[in-house]
Design a protein around this motif. Sequence first.
Motif, PDB file in Angstrom:
ATOM      1  N   ARG A  10      15.880  11.165  48.069  1.00  0.00           N
ATOM      2  CA  ARG A  10      15.417  11.937  46.909  1.00  0.00           C
ATOM      3  C   ARG A  10      14.331  12.920  47.337  1.00  0.00           C
ATOM      4  O   ARG A  10      14.306  14.064  46.907  1.00  0.00           O
ATOM      5  N   ILE A  50      18.326   4.078  39.389  1.00  0.00           N
ATOM      6  CA  ILE A  50      17.175   3.186  39.582  1.00  0.00           C
ATOM      7  C   ILE A  50      17.458   1.812  38.977  1.00  0.00           C
ATOM      8  O   ILE A  50      17.157   0.783  39.584  1.00  0.00           O
ATOM      9  N   ILE A  51      18.065   1.795  37.798  1.00  0.00           N
ATOM     10  CA  ILE A  51      18.437   0.513  37.170  1.00  0.00           C
ATOM     11  C   ILE A  51      19.462  -0.202  38.046  1.00  0.00           C
ATOM     12  O   ILE A  51      19.378  -1.408  38.261  1.00  0.00           O
ATOM     13  N   LEU A  97      18.297  11.142  41.917  1.00  0.00           N
ATOM     14  CA  LEU A  97      17.894   9.746  41.708  1.00  0.00           C
ATOM     15  C   LEU A  97      17.604   9.603  40.222  1.00  0.00           C
ATOM     16  O   LEU A  97      16.501   9.860  39.760  1.00  0.00           O
ATOM     17  N   THR A  98      18.635   9.227  39.483  1.00  0.00           N
ATOM     18  CA  THR A  98      18.530   9.142  38.026  1.00  0.00           C
ATOM     19  C   THR A  98      18.025   7.764  37.607  1.00  0.00           C
ATOM     20  O   THR A  98      17.990   6.826  38.406  1.00  0.00           O
ATOM     21  N   TRP A  99      17.681   7.664  36.338  1.00  0.00           N
ATOM     22  CA  TRP A  99      17.247   6.366  35.805  1.00  0.00           C
ATOM     23  C   TRP A  99      18.365   5.340  35.909  1.00  0.00           C
ATOM     24  O   TRP A  99      18.116   4.171  36.185  1.00  0.00           O
ATOM     25  N   LYS A 100      19.601   5.767  35.705  1.00  0.00           N
ATOM     26  CA  LYS A 100      20.731   4.836  35.840  1.00  0.00           C
ATOM     27  C   LYS A 100      20.838   4.325  37.269  1.00  0.00           C
ATOM     28  O   LYS A 100      21.120   3.155  37.503  1.00  0.00           O
TER      29      LYS A 100
END
Length: 109
Positions: free
Chosen positions: A77, A89-90, A84-87
């Motif tokens: 990233r 990261i989850i 690097l999306t929140w999805k």
Amino acid sequence: MTQWLVLAAAIAVEVFATLGLRASEGFRKKAWIAPVVLGYLASFYGLWLTLRLGMPVGIAYGVWTACGVALVAVIARYVFRDPLTWKMIIGIGLIVAGVLTIELAGVVH
């Protein structure tokens, strides 16, 4: 404790090799070929040594892959401006949680 240090080194080298693979742009940048190949060989050697030192394969491989995925995604990233999306990261969090679950279950036996 030694097996964890060896595994950490194997992870670090694997992350470097994977980022080198990205930097090579499909091996169009020839200078990256040797570091990538040597990095992967050294990383697999470190994983093999970790197993030889007695760490169960499910734990070693799980930690190796989970840490590799997480570190490569985060470093890429900032180095390559990869998304690097929140999805994502989850998803990384779920991978880490799964590996921890396997590790904790392995400790009971």
